[in-house]
Design a protein around this motif. Structure first.
Motif, PDB file in Angstrom:
ATOM      1  N   LYS A 146     -89.912 -20.101 -30.696  1.00 56.77           N
ATOM      2  CA  LYS A 146     -89.909 -21.561 -30.537  1.00 56.77           C
ATOM      3  C   LYS A 146     -90.068 -21.941 -28.846  1.00 56.77           C
ATOM      4  CE  LYS A 146     -89.661 -22.895 -34.780  1.00 56.77           C
ATOM      5  NZ  LYS A 146     -90.765 -23.208 -35.406  1.00 56.77           N
ATOM      6  N   VAL A 147     -89.529 -21.157 -28.084  1.00 55.73           N
ATOM      7  CA  VAL A 147     -89.341 -21.150 -26.652  1.00 55.73           C
ATOM      8  C   VAL A 147     -89.727 -19.937 -25.752  1.00 55.73           C
ATOM      9  CG1 VAL A 147     -88.024 -23.334 -26.705  1.00 55.73           C
ATOM     10  CG2 VAL A 147     -86.903 -21.116 -26.407  1.00 55.73           C
ATOM     11  N   LEU A 171     -80.966 -18.588 -27.402  1.00 56.06           N
ATOM     12  CA  LEU A 171     -81.327 -17.319 -28.033  1.00 56.06           C
ATOM     13  C   LEU A 171     -82.127 -17.466 -29.257  1.00 56.06           C
ATOM     14  CD1 LEU A 171     -81.439 -14.225 -27.470  1.00 56.06           C
ATOM     15  CD2 LEU A 171     -79.234 -14.316 -28.284  1.00 56.06           C
ATOM     16  N   SER A 172     -81.434 -18.192 -30.077  1.00 56.20           N
ATOM     17  CA  SER A 172     -81.989 -18.579 -31.499  1.00 56.20           C
ATOM     18  C   SER A 172     -83.308 -19.017 -31.517  1.00 56.20           C
ATOM     19  CB  SER A 172     -81.003 -19.480 -32.059  1.00 56.20           C
ATOM     20  OG  SER A 172     -81.571 -19.697 -33.677  1.00 56.20           O
ATOM     21  N   LYS A 173     -83.581 -19.880 -30.213  1.00 59.06           N
ATOM     22  CA  LYS A 173     -84.965 -20.461 -30.351  1.00 59.06           C
ATOM     23  C   LYS A 173     -86.172 -19.307 -29.815  1.00 59.06           C
ATOM     24  CE  LYS A 173     -83.532 -25.167 -29.519  1.00 59.06           C
ATOM     25  NZ  LYS A 173     -83.516 -26.221 -28.324  1.00 59.06           N
ATOM     26  N   VAL A 174     -85.686 -18.508 -29.012  1.00 62.71           N
ATOM     27  CA  VAL A 174     -86.216 -17.369 -28.685  1.00 62.71           C
ATOM     28  C   VAL A 174     -86.703 -16.446 -29.834  1.00 62.71           C
ATOM     29  CG1 VAL A 174     -86.584 -15.443 -27.022  1.00 62.71           C
ATOM     30  CG2 VAL A 174     -85.593 -17.428 -26.231  1.00 62.71           C
ATOM     31  N   ASP A 201     -92.747 -18.790 -19.229  1.00 59.55           N
ATOM     32  CA  ASP A 201     -92.140 -19.814 -19.300  1.00 59.55           C
ATOM     33  C   ASP A 201     -92.577 -20.657 -18.089  1.00 59.55           C
ATOM     34  OD1 ASP A 201     -90.406 -18.637 -17.708  1.00 59.55           O
ATOM     35  OD2 ASP A 201     -89.041 -20.344 -18.040  1.00 59.55           O
ATOM     36  N   PRO A 202     -92.914 -22.082 -18.598  1.00 60.93           N
ATOM     37  CA  PRO A 202     -93.296 -22.755 -17.262  1.00 60.93           C
ATOM     38  C   PRO A 202     -92.239 -22.814 -16.201  1.00 60.93           C
ATOM     39  CG  PRO A 202     -93.790 -24.050 -19.426  1.00 60.93           C
ATOM     40  CD  PRO A 202     -92.723 -22.693 -19.596  1.00 60.93           C
TER      41      PRO A 202
END
Length: 205
Positions: A60-61, A53-56, A105-106
């Motif tokens: 970042k992702v 969740l932090s990366k989202v 996302d892929p």
């Protein structure tokens, strides 16, 4: 992210994808903070890891479609608002080649899926409409289910559509309709990109 053919330059595609990720992350964080939720609390409620969740939130992702559905349900908002370029703007006409493209996302294989927005998201719209572009070998994450009703028309290509316990093979020109509360999922079973004109209500993307 996978490369999605939007008829633009490679650099433009990458910038558009990066912009979408940053917009999603910023609005997700704003919505979470507005509701007084910590990262840990939202992650637990949406059944995802705090680190993901932090990366989202930091752009970042890109989250999976099921994860997005869980997040907006917890936050009481809509996926469309997370991506829309202009907050609160009531669009009427989207010119060819100028419609926003949301790259998800892929997915498990192939080039994945992108959504070409036909109707801009607005609280005043009861309908949501996108063109789902599925690259050869691509498939949706899921199955997913939510409130509402959906209808689609296969513009090109060949897909396999699963609704509830039934699976259907569709070719260009075929159409479908189903209750969104039934688990649903689809995949491209052809050798070329498939495109589905997809309408649902209420808006969920």
């Amino acid at each position: 992210m996978n490369k999605i053919d939007t008829h633009n330059s490679k650099g433009g595609d990458e910038r558009s994808t990066a912009t979408n990720l940053l917009r999603l992350g910023t609005r997700l964080k704003l919505s979470r903070q507005t509701r007084g939720l910590t990262l840990k609390a939202l992650a637990a409620a949406a059944n995802c890891s705090e680190s993901l969740l932090s990366k989202v939130e930091n752009g970042k992702v890109s989250p999976s479609l099921p994860m997005l559905h869980r997040l907006v349900e917890v936050l009481g908002t809509n996926i469309g608002w997370m991506f829309e370029e202009a907050d609160g703007e009531e669009g009427i006409v989207f010119r060819a080649g100028a419609r926003p493209l949301i790259a998800l996302d892929p997915l498990r294989r192939g080039e994945g899926i992108s959504l070409e927005r036909v109707i801009p998201y607005s609280p005043g719209h009861l309908l949501q409409c996108n063109i789902h572009h599925i690259e050869a070998g691509g498939e949706s994450a899921g199955p997913i289910q939510h409130a509402g009703e959906e209808v689609g028309y296969l513009l090109e290509g060949a897909i396999e559509l699963m609704v509830g316990e039934k699976t259907f093979r569709l070719s260009a020109g075929d159409s479908f309709v189903f209750n969104s509360e039934l688990p649903h999922w689809y995949r491209n079973v052809g050798d070329e990109r498939a495109s589905i004109f997809w309408v649902n209500t209420p808006a969920t993307f």
